[in-house]
Design a protein around this motif. Structure first.
Motif, PDB file in Angstrom:
ATOM      1  N   GLY A 184      65.925 104.927  27.000  1.00 53.18           N
ATOM      2  CA  GLY A 184      65.862 106.328  27.371  1.00 53.18           C
ATOM      3  C   GLY A 184      65.882 106.494  28.880  1.00 53.18           C
ATOM      4  N   VAL A 185      66.729 107.409  29.365  1.00 55.90           N
ATOM      5  CA  VAL A 185      66.901 107.624  30.801  1.00 55.90           C
ATOM      6  C   VAL A 185      66.854 109.125  31.077  1.00 55.90           C
ATOM      7  CG1 VAL A 185      68.283 107.069  32.830  1.00 55.90           C
ATOM      8  CG2 VAL A 185      68.417 105.601  30.805  1.00 55.90           C
ATOM      9  N   LEU A 231      62.852 102.923  37.861  1.00 58.41           N
ATOM     10  CA  LEU A 231      61.809 102.836  36.849  1.00 58.41           C
ATOM     11  C   LEU A 231      60.707 103.863  37.086  1.00 58.41           C
ATOM     12  CD1 LEU A 231      61.216  98.977  36.480  1.00 58.41           C
ATOM     13  CD2 LEU A 231      62.743 100.437  35.142  1.00 58.41           C
ATOM     14  N   ILE A 232      60.258 104.483  36.000  1.00 55.27           N
ATOM     15  CA  ILE A 232      58.966 105.184  35.999  1.00 55.27           C
ATOM     16  C   ILE A 232      58.087 104.379  35.052  1.00 55.27           C
ATOM     17  CG2 ILE A 232      57.694 107.248  35.345  1.00 55.27           C
ATOM     18  CD1 ILE A 232      59.975 108.937  36.129  1.00 55.27           C
ATOM     19  N   CYS A 233      57.130 103.649  35.602  1.00 60.33           N
ATOM     20  CA  CYS A 233      56.367 102.721  34.778  1.00 60.33           C
ATOM     21  C   CYS A 233      54.967 102.514  35.331  1.00 60.33           C
ATOM     22  CB  CYS A 233      57.093 101.377  34.700  1.00 60.33           C
ATOM     23  SG  CYS A 233      57.278 100.551  36.299  1.00 60.33           S
ATOM     24  N   ARG A 234      54.121 101.964  34.487  1.00 64.16           N
ATOM     25  CA  ARG A 234      52.812 101.474  34.916  1.00 64.16           C
ATOM     26  C   ARG A 234      52.943  99.994  35.224  1.00 64.16           C
ATOM     27  NH1 ARG A 234      48.181 101.190  31.828  1.00 64.16           N
ATOM     28  NH2 ARG A 234      49.258 101.227  29.816  1.00 64.16           N
ATOM     29  N   ASP A 256      54.800 105.016  27.110  1.00 66.60           N
ATOM     30  CA  ASP A 256      53.890 104.160  27.879  1.00 66.60           C
ATOM     31  C   ASP A 256      54.690 102.965  28.376  1.00 66.60           C
ATOM     32  OD1 ASP A 256      51.712 103.005  29.060  1.00 66.60           O
ATOM     33  OD2 ASP A 256      50.799 102.313  27.187  1.00 66.60           O
ATOM     34  N   PHE A 257      55.538 103.224  29.356  1.00 64.64           N
ATOM     35  CA  PHE A 257      56.438 102.210  29.893  1.00 64.64           C
ATOM     36  C   PHE A 257      55.650 101.339  30.870  1.00 64.64           C
ATOM     37  CE2 PHE A 257      60.030 100.554  32.291  1.00 64.64           C
ATOM     38  CZ  PHE A 257      61.043 100.471  31.363  1.00 64.64           C
ATOM     39  N   GLN A 258      55.407 100.094  30.472  1.00 65.20           N
ATOM     40  CA  GLN A 258      54.597  99.173  31.272  1.00 65.20           C
ATOM     41  C   GLN A 258      55.395  97.919  31.622  1.00 65.20           C
ATOM     42  OE1 GLN A 258      51.193  97.687  29.138  1.00 65.20           O
ATOM     43  NE2 GLN A 258      51.132  99.453  27.787  1.00 65.20           N
ATOM     44  N   LYS A 273      66.000 108.029  36.222  1.00 67.58           N
ATOM     45  CA  LYS A 273      64.838 107.189  35.947  1.00 67.58           C
ATOM     46  C   LYS A 273      64.855 106.663  34.512  1.00 67.58           C
ATOM     47  CE  LYS A 273      63.056 107.877  40.011  1.00 67.58           C
ATOM     48  NZ  LYS A 273      62.998 106.760  41.004  1.00 67.58           N
ATOM     49  N   ILE A 274      64.594 105.371  34.365  1.00 70.63           N
ATOM     50  CA  ILE A 274      64.468 104.733  33.047  1.00 70.63           C
ATOM     51  C   ILE A 274      63.040 104.949  32.573  1.00 70.63           C
ATOM     52  CG2 ILE A 274      64.602 102.559  31.787  1.00 70.63           C
ATOM     53  CD1 ILE A 274      66.560 101.666  34.117  1.00 70.63           C
ATOM     54  N   VAL A 275      62.870 105.561  31.397  1.00 71.27           N
ATOM     55  CA  VAL A 275      61.536 105.970  30.959  1.00 71.27           C
ATOM     56  C   VAL A 275      61.114 105.386  29.618  1.00 71.27           C
ATOM     57  CG1 VAL A 275      61.707 108.135  32.247  1.00 71.27           C
ATOM     58  CG2 VAL A 275      62.402 108.087  29.845  1.00 71.27           C
TER      59      VAL A 275
END
Length: 287
Positions: A230-231, A262-265, A243-245, A109-111
Motif C-alpha cells: 500500500g502506497v 517509508l512511514i514506519c515505526r 502498524d508498519f514496523q 509514502k509506503i504505508v
C-alpha cells in the motif's frame, strides 16, 4: 488490465534505465483504475515470496489477532517488510517507482505490506471498495493511494481469480453501505464491466482500492496467495490503519531512496501485529 512493457532501447555498453510513459500510467489508473506489468520479476522471486508467506500465514493463524477474515476461507495478514525476501527489490523496481511518483507525486509514502490468501472453498465476495472515498476523490477527482498486488502462483480459472469493474473508482457512493459496499441493485452494472485477472508468477499489478472489485469463489484445492503493498500520497492518512514496523538494523540497511518513502515505526525488536484494517462487510459473509 492494461499492460505496459518496456520500450526498446538502443544498444549500448550498459543497459539503459527503463522509461515508462507518464500519460499511459495516468490514463490507466484514472481510466480503468488498474494497470499491470507482466514479467516484472522472476518466477524465483515470486516463489520465494510464496514460501515466506506460507510460513507467516501459518504463524498468523495460530496467533490471536494475527489474521483478519475477509469472508469464508479468506484472510488478510499485515506483516513486517523484513520478514519476506525481496522487499527492497520490490519497492525499488523502476516501474513501481514510476507509477508511485506519477500518480501520487514524488513524495509518496509506503504505508502497508501484507498478503491476502483466498483458500479452497472461499466464496464470492460482495462487490466493494477497500475503504470509503474521500473528498479529494469525490470532489477533487484525485487518487491519493494505490495498492500493488504480486501473485505467488499462476492464477487459474478455478482458483478464485480477482475480479474488477473498470472505471468504478469514480462511482458515487451515496447508496453504499459504510461508503464501501454498493447495494445489490447496482451489481448488474459491475457484472457488465467485470474483468477477471489471471496473472502469472512474476507479474505485478497496481490499482486504486476505490475501484469496485471482489474475490471470486475458489473451487480448486489450492490457495491463491497475493502480496499487497500500500502506497499513499502525502497526507492521505492510510498509515493510521496500519502498524508498519522495521527494526533499526533493517532500516539502516535500506538504501536512502527507500527510507525516504517509508512511514514506519523503528523498533529494536519486531512486535506482533494485531490486525487493524478490518472490513466488517467482508467478515460478515459472502455475496
Amino acid at each position: 488490465m492494461t499492460t505496459l512493457t518496456q520500450p526498446d532501447s538502443s544498444p549500448s555498453s550498459a543497459p539503459a534505465a527503463p522509461q515508462y510513459d507518464m500519460a499511459s500510467i495516468m490514463g490507466a489508473l484514472y481510466g480503468d483504475g488498474i494497470l499491470g506489468l507482466k514479467g516484472a520479476f522472476s518466477r524465483e522471486f515470486a516463489q520465494h515470496l510464496g514460501e515466506d508467506i506460507a510460513v507467516l500465514y501459518e504463524a498468523a493463524l495460530k496467533r490471536p489477532g494475527g489474521a483478519v477474515g475477509r469472508g469464508t476461507n479468506r484472510h488478510y495478514v499485515e506483516i513486517h517488510p523484513e520478514t519476506v525476501r525481496g522487499f527492497t527489490e520490490l519497492v525499488t523496481h523502476p516501474w513501481v517507482q514510476a507509477v508511485c511518483a506519477t500518480v501520487l507525486g514524488p513524495e509518496y509514502k509506503i504505508v502497508e505490506i501484507g498478503f491476502d490468501v483466498p483458500g479452497p472453498g472461499a466464496k464470492d465476495q460482495p462487490w466493494h471498495r477497500d475503504f470509503p472515498a474521500g473528498e479529494e476523490t469525490l470532489i477533487g477527482r484525485r487518487l491519493n493511494s494505490l495498492a500493488f498486488n504480486i501473485t505467488t502462483v499462476d492464477v487459474e480459472e478455478d482458483m478464485g481469480p480477482f475480479e474488477i469493474a473498470p472505471g468504478t473508482q469514480w462511482d458515487d457512493p451515496t447508496l453504499y453501505d459504510h461508503g464501501m459496499f454498493p447495494p445489490t441493485s447496482l451489481y448488474e452494472r459491475y457484472q457488465a464491466r467485470a474483468q477477471r485477472k489471471f496473472p502469472k508468477m512474476g507479474d505485478i499489478s497496481v490499482r486504486s482500492a476505490l475501484t469496485i472489485h471482489r474475490g471470486t469463489a475458489n473451487q480448486s484445492n489450492k490457495s491463491r496467495p497475493v502480496l499487497v503493498l500500500g502506497v499513499d500520497a502525502p497526507g492521505a492518512g492510510n498509515h493510521e490503519k496500519h502498524d508498519f514496523q522495521v527494526t533499526r538494523a533493517f532500516y539502516e540497511s535500506l538504501p536512502q531512496e527507500v527510507r525516504d518513502h517509508l512511514i514506519c515505526r523503528i523498533v529494536e525488536e519486531l512486535e506482533p501485529i494485531v490486525q487493524g484494517h478490518t472490513i466488517e462487510g467482508l467478515m460478515m459473509g459472502d455475496a
